[in-house]
Design a protein around this motif. Structure first.
Motif, short mmCIF file in Angstrom:
data_model
loop_
_atom_site.label_atom_id
_atom_site.label_comp_id
_atom_site.label_asym_id
_atom_site.label_seq_id
_atom_site.Cartn_x
_atom_site.Cartn_y
_atom_site.Cartn_z
N HIS A 1 52.20 -9.03 -22.07
CA HIS A 1 51.09 -9.41 -21.19
C HIS A 1 50.01 -8.33 -21.14
O HIS A 1 49.00 -8.51 -20.43
CB HIS A 1 51.59 -9.67 -19.77
N LEU A 2 50.22 -7.22 -21.86
CA LEU A 2 49.32 -6.08 -21.77
C LEU A 2 48.67 -5.83 -23.12
O LEU A 2 48.54 -6.75 -23.93
CB LEU A 2 50.11 -4.86 -21.28
N THR A 3 48.27 -4.61 -23.39
CA THR A 3 47.51 -4.27 -24.60
C THR A 3 48.44 -4.04 -25.79
O THR A 3 49.64 -3.79 -25.62
CB THR A 3 46.70 -2.99 -24.36
N PRO A 4 47.88 -4.08 -27.00
CA PRO A 4 48.70 -3.72 -28.18
C PRO A 4 49.31 -2.33 -28.09
O PRO A 4 50.41 -2.10 -28.60
CB PRO A 4 47.70 -3.83 -29.34
N HIS A 5 48.61 -1.40 -27.44
CA HIS A 5 49.17 -0.05 -27.29
C HIS A 5 50.44 -0.10 -26.45
O HIS A 5 51.44 0.55 -26.79
CB HIS A 5 48.16 0.89 -26.64
#
Length: 426
Positions: free
Chosen positions: A122-126
């Protein structure tokens, strides 16, 4: 929540309390645990002279807090993941990794890492890459190596797509560890060489030291011992220059193994003694157990068997205390070797049987082959030759399954050396 706390809360919470007040309280609690755990992690990871948060007086203080709060922290991660606090879940999963590894709370680590990686979708690729890394490391520790390889490959791909060369190096390094565990040694060597090069390019000397150490371990597996010794010496020098005592202790242990392989036994003993002292000083019980175990092996080589038995018994107690089943199996096997050397054959047989049961329980086919082979040697000493032959046949099958051709041939030689069975009488 403890039953008494729940009862107190139910009694004293006004029925009219608005839901957003409860959400705010919950957020404050999650913030507290996330921030404090992050500060504790900084103390565990800090090099000498590096600034650390004032929340704790030092590494031991941070460890005491983590030990006291562990059950609450694991529950917090699960709650945050299931209620949509995905950023908190990912941050907590990352911050707890080093502590859970040091204390060998491996089932907890897999739980935490799995929640963190799921939340990261649900967050960033990082976030996805960093939690894939943590998950891969946790899966390695519970010997789910193929899943670990997949996780590290996913992390590597994400870092490559982002152009993050430094983090890509970390992913290569971790991938190499998982590849070595499944005996894909040439691929592991290549992975660690990629990691070393990337760390050199980005100027991260500390991570370069880790890559050198892991490269040395992989080189040992293919019997390139002189190159392995050089790699470990590079790692040791870097850690000493940077003041990383924990990394230095790990490297002394690895260097001792390589020195033992080229029969430089006195140097190997000294190396493992350095490792032992540093791990004890740092409170690293897992590293201490490995150092005791390897010291025992080096002591066996110079026929100091009683000291070796004591060293392996120390290692065994630590593994059992920490619930490290794989380490326990390895230690039982090594203890059996030392017991056989002093002609305590029945105890040696029992030790190898313990090792065999643990390796079978954990699905460690190569370790099972070692245990079968050593059990056969102990049985031969008490003239239980038919049982010894059966053990070596089992060992041969296990080594064949794991493509360990050197040990396949060694066990075949043991079988050829047995006397032929008696002719039947009529």
């Amino acid at each position: 929540m403890h039953d008494l706390v729940r009862a107190h809360t139910s009694t004293h919470t006004p029925p009219s309390l608005h839901p957003h007040h409860l959400d705010a309280a919950q957020t404050r609690l999650l913030n507290h645990y996330t921030e404090t755990t992050g500060q504790a992690h900084e103390h565990l990871a800090a090099l000498p002279g590096q600034a650390v948060p004032p929340r704790f007086t030092g590494r031991q203080d941070a460890l005491r807090w983590l030990d006291a709060e562990r059950a609450n922290l694991i529950a917090t991660v699960t709650h945050a993941a299931t209620t949509g606090y995905h950023t908190h879940t990912a941050r907590l999963g990352t911050a707890l990794a080093r502590y859970l590894l040091w204390r060998r709370h491996l089932a907890d680590w897999v739980t935490v890492a799995t929640h963190a990686h799921t939340s990261a979708t649900h967050l960033t690729p990082h976030h996805q890459a960093s939690t894939a890394t943590i998950l891969g490391l946790a899966l390695q520790e519970v010997r789910r190596f193929e899943e670990a390889i997949t996780a590290h490959q996913h992390a590597r791909t994400l870092y490559q797509e982002a152009g993050d060369r430094h983090s890509e190096g970390m992913a290569w390094n971790n991938l190499g560890l998982a590849l070595r565990a499944v005996r894909r040694f040439d691929e592991a060597i290549t992975a660690h060489q990629h990691a070393r090069t990337l760390y050199q390019e980005t100027g991260d000397r500390h991570s370069e030291g880790k890559a050198w150490g892991n490269l040395g371990n992989a080189l040992q597996e293919v019997r390139r011992f002189d190159e392995a010794i050089t790699a470990h010496q590079h790692a040791r020098t870097l850690f000493q220059e940077l003041g990383d005592r924990h990394g230095e202790g790990t490297t002394w242990n690895n260097l001792g193994n390589a020195l033992r392989a080229v029969r430089r036994f006195d140097e190997a003993i000294t190396a493992h003694q350095h490792a032992l002292a540093i791990c004890q000083d740092m409170g690293d019980r897992n590293g201490e157990g490995r150092a005791w175990n390897n010291l025992g092996l080096a002591l066996q080589e110079v026929r100091r068997f009683d000291e070796a038995i004591t060293a392996h018994q120390h290692a065994l107690a630590i593994c059992q205390d920490m619930g490290d089943r794989h380490g326990e199996g390895t230690t039982w096997n090594n203890l059996g070797l030392a017991l056989r050397a002093v002609r305590r054959f029945d105890e040696a047989i029992t030790a190898h049987q313990h090792a065999l049961a643990i390796c079978q329980d954990m699905g460690d086919r190569h370790g099972e082959g070692m245990a079968w082979g050593n059990l056969g040697l102990a049985l031969r000493e008490v003239r239980r030759l038919n049982e010894a032959a059966q053990c070596w046949e089992q060992a041969q099958a296990a080594f064949t399954d794991t493509d360990d051709l050197d040990n396949v041939e060694y066990v075949a030689g043991l079988l050829r050396g047995l006397p032929p069975p008696p002719e039947p009488t009529l």
